[in-house]
Scaffold this motif. Structure first.
Motif, short mmCIF file in Angstrom:
data_model
loop_
_atom_site.label_atom_id
_atom_site.label_comp_id
_atom_site.label_asym_id
_atom_site.label_seq_id
_atom_site.Cartn_x
_atom_site.Cartn_y
_atom_site.Cartn_z
N ARG A 170 25.49 37.92 41.70
CA ARG A 170 26.81 38.45 42.46
C ARG A 170 27.92 37.40 41.92
O ARG A 170 28.95 38.42 41.38
CB ARG A 170 26.68 38.76 43.83
N ARG B 79 40.19 42.86 43.00
CA ARG B 79 38.96 43.51 42.14
C ARG B 79 37.83 42.66 42.69
O ARG B 79 37.88 41.41 43.16
CB ARG B 79 38.97 43.04 40.80
N SER B 80 36.86 43.49 42.84
CA SER B 80 35.37 42.65 43.39
C SER B 80 34.96 41.54 42.30
O SER B 80 34.49 40.68 43.15
CB SER B 80 34.16 43.71 43.28
N THR B 81 35.44 41.37 41.32
CA THR B 81 35.33 40.34 40.64
C THR B 81 36.19 39.13 40.70
O THR B 81 36.15 38.11 40.00
CB THR B 81 35.47 40.86 39.08
N ASP B 82 37.42 39.41 41.17
CA ASP B 82 38.24 38.17 41.67
C ASP B 82 37.68 37.12 42.88
O ASP B 82 36.80 37.56 43.63
CB ASP B 82 39.62 38.82 42.30
N ARG B 83 38.07 36.13 42.82
CA ARG B 83 37.86 35.04 44.00
C ARG B 83 39.15 34.22 44.34
O ARG B 83 39.63 33.94 43.42
CB ARG B 83 36.66 34.11 43.19
N GLN C 185 37.99 37.77 35.95
CA GLN C 185 37.03 37.95 34.80
C GLN C 185 37.90 37.49 33.48
O GLN C 185 36.89 36.87 32.74
CB GLN C 185 36.79 39.59 34.51
N ASP D 51 43.33 38.96 33.72
CA ASP D 51 43.28 39.27 35.01
C ASP D 51 43.82 38.13 35.91
O ASP D 51 44.09 38.49 36.90
CB ASP D 51 41.74 39.70 35.30
N ARG E 73 43.03 40.28 50.37
CA ARG E 73 41.66 40.51 49.93
C ARG E 73 40.99 41.84 49.95
O ARG E 73 40.13 42.13 49.25
CB ARG E 73 40.46 39.78 50.85
N GLN E 74 41.52 42.80 50.64
CA GLN E 74 41.31 44.20 50.66
C GLN E 74 41.71 44.89 49.29
O GLN E 74 41.16 45.81 48.79
CB GLN E 74 42.05 44.98 51.71
N HIS E 75 42.83 44.12 48.55
CA HIS E 75 43.19 44.80 47.50
C HIS E 75 43.09 44.16 46.17
O HIS E 75 43.60 44.29 45.01
CB HIS E 75 44.74 44.84 47.63
#
Ligand SMILES: [Zn+2]
Ligand SMILES: [Zn+2]
Length: 385
Positions: A310, A210-214, A242, A246, A206-208
């Motif tokens: 968000r 993208r902020s848009t990944d889940r 997204q 990706d 999770r550190q690595h």
């Protein structure tokens, strides 16, 4: 009478029936691909309204297509009607079904006058996350010849172009070897440990991302007894990004985390599903703007949610949107703080605000179909002329 007024007058004759339909589906929730009652009720209602209905199309028993009118421009309304496990219609698909049927009946009333064919397509199993009903219907030809696809989805507030991202859902199975957990632990291969290692690796991943990944999942089998080394464990995971491109990248990284669990413990890993992901939604901006104008004319308000939005969700309507012009606006039911996929939201999907949304959504979609058919630029664009 102008077509919009005529469509509204026709809708008014079925308005109470559409609200009753929404409530009836809500009271009898059915999981994806098991929506026998809901699809039958919709098909019967549309048959009664003069549509030609084919049930069980494309080898999907709970799918259908209902057609009215014979104009050259072919517009489809997508009806979803599946529920969520355990919490019923916590996504309000009972309302989607009633809106699509109501819009179809209203628009069909003027179909020949405005030169359109109207289809209501019963699209099962949106919530399943992999190979959803619309994906199977698309690849089996149910949308062939359709120029645009329209639907509206319940939500806490009205949003014309919500963020809809790609998702892949798959099942994870580890197979190890059972043994007495205290007497002969050295004989066992611990499938639960494999899952623990995978979850730890995903946590570190999770550190690595993208902020848009889940990345999110549940354990569906963790073992049978604490004194038996678990020989079989299972989980369901979803990975989102997204875009489909990706998604491929992040999915590969997540799969490596599951491989790590297998490698460390010696358990065998089997990944099932995930081959038919949901695509991101490409909203047709012009059609979405037409829907927005019509919804506003009905008194609906679109608050600016950009600053607080968000998250994002996913739907197989995304796959439809890659194949043909599509819209998927959200229609508000004034539920905050309750949000989709909560039992509190289930309760909101039959309130007065939800019933108003069914009415506004049906009329908003019907009027959008009428505007699209009667606007020369939009009509020509969709016809490809
Ligand atoms: Zn949902
Ligand atoms: Zn939904």
């Amino acid at each position: 009478m102008d077509p919009k007024a005529a469509a509204r007058a026709r809708f008014d004759t079925v308005r109470a029936d559409m609200i009753a339909l929404s409530h009836r589906i809500h009271a009898h929730p059915e999981l994806g691909f098991e929506e026998e009652r809901a699809s039958t009720w919709l098909a019967e209602t549309l048959t009664g309204a003069g549509f030609t209905v084919h049930k069980g199309i494309c080898d999907l028993p709970t799918a259908f297509i209902a057609r009215a009118g014979s104009g050259p421009l072919h517009l489809a309304l997508c009806a979803e009607y599946d529920c969520l496990p355990g919490i019923g219609h916590a996504c309000g698909h009972n309302m989607i079904a009633a809106m699509a049927v109501g819009a179809g009946i209203a628009a069909a009333h003027v179909a020949d006058e405005i030169g359109v064919t109207i289809s209501v397509i019963g699209t099962p199993a949106e919530e399943v996350g992999d190979a959803g009903g619309k994906i199977l219907l698309l690849e089996r030809g149910a949308f062939a010849g359709v120029h645009a696809a329209l639907m509206a989805h319940p939500y806490p507030a009205d949003v014309v172009e919500p963020a809809i991202i790609a998702v892949s859902q798959f099942d994870v199975h580890y197979t190890g070897k059972a043994a007495h957990a205290a007497a002969f632990p050295e004989q066992g291969i611990n499938a639960a440990d494999a899952l623990t290692i995978a979850q730890t690796a995903i946590g570190l991943l999770r550190q690595h991302i993208r902020s848009t990944d889940r990345i999110h999942g549940i354990v569906t089998k963790g073992g049978d007894a604490p004194n038996i080394i678990p020989a079989h464990t299972a989980a369901k995971y979803m990975v989102r990004a997204q875009t489909l491109a990706d998604l491929e990248e992040i999915r590969a990284k997540v799969l490596r985390c599951f491989e790590a669990g297998a490698m460390a413990t010696g358990a065998a890993l089997d990944i099932v599903g995930g081959q038919q992901p949901y695509a991101e939604m490409h909203h047709d901006t012009e059609l979405a703007a037409v829907y927005r104008r019509n919804a506003e004319a009905l008194g609906r308000v679109f608050p600016d949610l950009a600053s607080q939005q968000r998250g994002a969700f996913s739907t197989d309507m995304g796959n439809v949107s890659l194949a043909l012009p599509s819209i998927h606006p959200m229609i508000g039911i004034d539920s905050l703080p309750a949000v989709n996929h909560q039992p509190e939201f289930t309760a909101y999907c039959i309130t007065a605000a939800a019933d108003r949304a069914v009415v506004d959504g049906a009329l908003g979609l019907a009027w959008t179909a009428i505007d699209v058919a009667t606007n020369t630029h939009l009509r020509q664009r969709l016809l490809g002329a």
